[in-house]
Write an enzyme that holds these catalytic residues in place. Sequence first.
Site, PDB file in Angstrom:
ATOM      1  N   GLU A  35       0.828  -1.205   0.000  1.00 35.99           N
ATOM      2  CA  GLU A  35       0.000   0.000   0.000  1.00 35.99           C
ATOM      3  C   GLU A  35       0.863   1.257   0.000  1.00 35.99           C
ATOM      4  O   GLU A  35       1.847   1.333   0.752  1.00 35.99           O
ATOM      5  CB  GLU A  35      -0.877   0.015   1.263  1.00 35.99           C
ATOM      6  CG  GLU A  35      -1.908  -1.097   1.289  1.00 35.99           C
ATOM      7  CD  GLU A  35      -2.417  -1.414   2.698  1.00 35.99           C
ATOM      8  OE1 GLU A  35      -2.116  -0.655   3.644  1.00 35.99           O
ATOM      9  OE2 GLU A  35      -3.105  -2.440   2.844  1.00 35.99           O
ATOM     10  N   GLU A  94      -4.896  -6.093   2.719  1.00 39.40           N
ATOM     11  CA  GLU A  94      -3.750  -6.830   3.272  1.00 39.40           C
ATOM     12  C   GLU A  94      -3.763  -8.308   2.878  1.00 39.40           C
ATOM     13  O   GLU A  94      -2.722  -8.906   2.629  1.00 39.40           O
ATOM     14  CB  GLU A  94      -3.716  -6.700   4.801  1.00 39.40           C
ATOM     15  CG  GLU A  94      -3.172  -5.365   5.300  1.00 39.40           C
ATOM     16  CD  GLU A  94      -4.191  -4.234   5.204  1.00 39.40           C
ATOM     17  OE1 GLU A  94      -5.369  -4.508   4.917  1.00 39.40           O
ATOM     18  OE2 GLU A  94      -3.790  -3.063   5.412  1.00 39.40           O
ATOM     19  N   HIS A 122      -1.388   0.874  16.310  1.00 41.12           N
ATOM     20  CA  HIS A 122      -0.267   1.162  15.408  1.00 41.12           C
ATOM     21  C   HIS A 122       1.085   1.029  16.112  1.00 41.12           C
ATOM     22  O   HIS A 122       2.083   1.561  15.641  1.00 41.12           O
ATOM     23  CB  HIS A 122      -0.375   2.585  14.842  1.00 41.12           C
ATOM     24  CG  HIS A 122      -1.469   2.779  13.846  1.00 41.12           C
ATOM     25  ND1 HIS A 122      -2.793   2.861  14.203  1.00 41.12           N
ATOM     26  CD2 HIS A 122      -1.449   2.898  12.494  1.00 41.12           C
ATOM     27  CE1 HIS A 122      -3.537   3.036  13.114  1.00 41.12           C
ATOM     28  NE2 HIS A 122      -2.742   3.053  12.063  1.00 41.12           N
ATOM     29  N   PHE A 172       1.889  -1.554   8.751  1.00 41.69           N
ATOM     30  CA  PHE A 172       2.094  -1.691  10.206  1.00 41.69           C
ATOM     31  C   PHE A 172       1.864  -3.156  10.562  1.00 41.69           C
ATOM     32  O   PHE A 172       0.917  -3.758  10.056  1.00 41.69           O
ATOM     33  CB  PHE A 172       1.096  -0.825  10.998  1.00 41.69           C
ATOM     34  CG  PHE A 172       1.416   0.645  10.977  1.00 41.69           C
ATOM     35  CD1 PHE A 172       1.222   1.402   9.837  1.00 41.69           C
ATOM     36  CD2 PHE A 172       1.912   1.276  12.114  1.00 41.69           C
ATOM     37  CE1 PHE A 172       1.523   2.759   9.811  1.00 41.69           C
ATOM     38  CE2 PHE A 172       2.215   2.640  12.097  1.00 41.69           C
ATOM     39  CZ  PHE A 172       2.021   3.378  10.951  1.00 41.69           C
ATOM     40  N   ASP A 190       0.531  -4.301  12.974  1.00 39.41           N
ATOM     41  CA  ASP A 190      -0.837  -4.410  13.496  1.00 39.41           C
ATOM     42  C   ASP A 190      -1.802  -4.848  12.391  1.00 39.41           C
ATOM     43  O   ASP A 190      -2.785  -5.535  12.640  1.00 39.41           O
ATOM     44  CB  ASP A 190      -1.292  -3.055  14.046  1.00 39.41           C
ATOM     45  CG  ASP A 190      -0.218  -2.382  14.897  1.00 39.41           C
ATOM     46  OD1 ASP A 190      -0.362  -2.331  16.107  1.00 39.41           O
ATOM     47  OD2 ASP A 190       0.800  -1.922  14.323  1.00 39.41           O
ATOM     48  N   PHE A 191      -1.529  -4.432  11.157  1.00 38.90           N
ATOM     49  CA  PHE A 191      -2.424  -4.759  10.041  1.00 38.90           C
ATOM     50  C   PHE A 191      -2.195  -6.185   9.527  1.00 38.90           C
ATOM     51  O   PHE A 191      -2.997  -6.706   8.758  1.00 38.90           O
ATOM     52  CB  PHE A 191      -2.260  -3.785   8.865  1.00 38.90           C
ATOM     53  CG  PHE A 191      -2.278  -2.319   9.217  1.00 38.90           C
ATOM     54  CD1 PHE A 191      -2.803  -1.872  10.431  1.00 38.90           C
ATOM     55  CD2 PHE A 191      -1.770  -1.377   8.338  1.00 38.90           C
ATOM     56  CE1 PHE A 191      -2.806  -0.516  10.761  1.00 38.90           C
ATOM     57  CE2 PHE A 191      -1.784  -0.022   8.650  1.00 38.90           C
ATOM     58  CZ  PHE A 191      -2.289   0.406   9.864  1.00 38.90           C
TER      59      PHE A 191
END
Lengths: 323, 322
Positions: free
Chosen positions: A29, A60, A129, A83, A85-86
């Site tokens: 991205e 993702e 994040h 990140f 987290d993603f």
Amino acid sequence: MREIEYREALREAVIEEMDRDPKVFLVGEDIGVYGGAFRVYKGLLDKYGPDRVVNTPISEIAIIGAGIGAALTGYRPISEIMFIDFATLAMDQIVNQAAKIRYMTGDSLNVPLVIRTQGGAGRGVAAQHSQSLEAWFYHVPGLKVVMPATPYDAKGLLKTAVREDNPVMFIEQKMIYLNKGEVPEEEYLIPFGKADIKKEGSDVTIFAYSAMVFEALKAAEQLEKEGISCEVFDPRTLVPLDEEALIESVKKTSRLVVVSEACQRGSIASDISAKVTDAAFEWLDAPIKVVAGLNTPIPYNSTLEKASTPDKKDIIDAVKGLL
Amino acid sequence: MSKLKKQEKISMLRTLLTIRKFEEKTIQLYQTAKIWGYLHPYLGQEAVAVGSCAAIEKDDYIVSTHRGHGHCIAKGGDLNKMMAELLGKSTGYCKGRGGSMHIADTELGILGANGIVGGGIPISVGAGFSCKFDKKGRVTICYFGDGASNNGVFHESLNMASIFKLPIIYICENNLYGISMCSKDSVACKNIGDRASAYAMPGYVIDGSDPEEVYKTVSGAVEHARKGNGPSLIEAQAYRFTGHHPNDPAEYREKQEVEYHKTEKDPVHNYSKKLADEKIIGSEELEAMEKEIQKMVDSSVEFAEKSPEPELDKFLEEVKNI
């Protein structure tokens, strides 16, 4: 020797590997004109064009799937998850697919895929994040886990990751992208499973990886002034782990502090502690001390955020507690 | 798109029969516990795999599902290696490590069956990029079911495939049930094929029990893809003759519905009859073909049973490097 930023070192690795092997391409991205959220890929769209710098929608699962499918059919993609987290959105593709395909197909397929991502706290970006989720991937057989601290290590390890035939989680830390360090002009690679002693010492071994290496070095520097000699041990890759070198270091110092930005519950730090207890109990003069993040979602407020992850002082206290 | 020649029709019938007999045998072996774990028979859906694989070439790719034996056979998979894998033997496609849901063959472009519903759909995007980058006119067929079409991976993948114009043919085998959930209750729109319009790609809804209709539609989508026009979505309406697995009594289905499909929409029976009516195959020839296929399936079982188990020592060595 010249000094360059961590993100520049990563970019150099990518450029060298893309120039060397036309099968290497990037997918993720905001990696086009934007150059990636941390500008690691700045200028690469112009240099390589949209077929090798594939700027995707916010998807993702499909970013990892695109990497896996291309890897299965002869390419060496680097999928970027902005990140860590993603990465939770793409866990099926990482855990059930990428990590297992080679094994469960009887080695008939392999997945030479690098998943570049970054984690960690310190930037005031709160709970979704700032996580340190490396233990999730460390836990899954079939994934390599690489967490370089310095520009030198980042470059050498990313080049190795691109040439690796199995999926690699290449986990950076958002606070160290602008750190400068010595990186030679000439090409080099760093093998996986080879630790680096960032500072030699004789009284206590401090095991630290990624950004925590710098807290460990700061602690060691101060302790040195107080007459305590610390060895800062950076594994650089967590899977594979250079256990042999770690045991050697512990045999020398007889004391171990394990540092991790990630919270302790179910952490790599706890696992390292268990491994060393098992392999070198008789060499230890004190219990192993784990210095880890608090068991909390990372808070926004900077005072609270700072309190949730270890720093120099926590490490100094831990070292002194062992002597 | 070329019209099917006589020999190609006979070849499709042969593959239909091979899948049918292979699957009947696997159910027997499951019931006698020679195959364990999970087994998802492809009985009733044979025409989808056969018609679609007839429309592509050896070096094209397929991405398969948990109900994947039919796809593998239609793409040219080796029955001995398949059967050995189902029996967990070292001579199997996956050396006994994968079982029914993970069979892959790189030489044949079979990028793996999948134990996760929808798990293969994002992988097809990558294979699609590969086909596009290679510029050799290759395509990827991605199979999935009605259940997977409700999963988020479907949306991300079809959207991405469309914006990059990837040469992928998405084939949704709507067999009416995701385990027990009827697609009439699980899919918000009338047809899954209608979802294509959301991704600006051609969508089709076809009779998946007719191999020639499948062949014709897939051939069109393949041509579209090879020309660089991007992906298509084909909903092939089919029916699962068994329950989700051989031990599933499928009480969630009306008897009438099951009977209707088994008597009116049996792809193997109907196509045999069609080719007989068209005088493409005679009854003796058909009988001989059936016998020959049965022999092949039986010998795959023999091969599998005689094959050695994976070695435990070797396994313990291998895990050190994972």
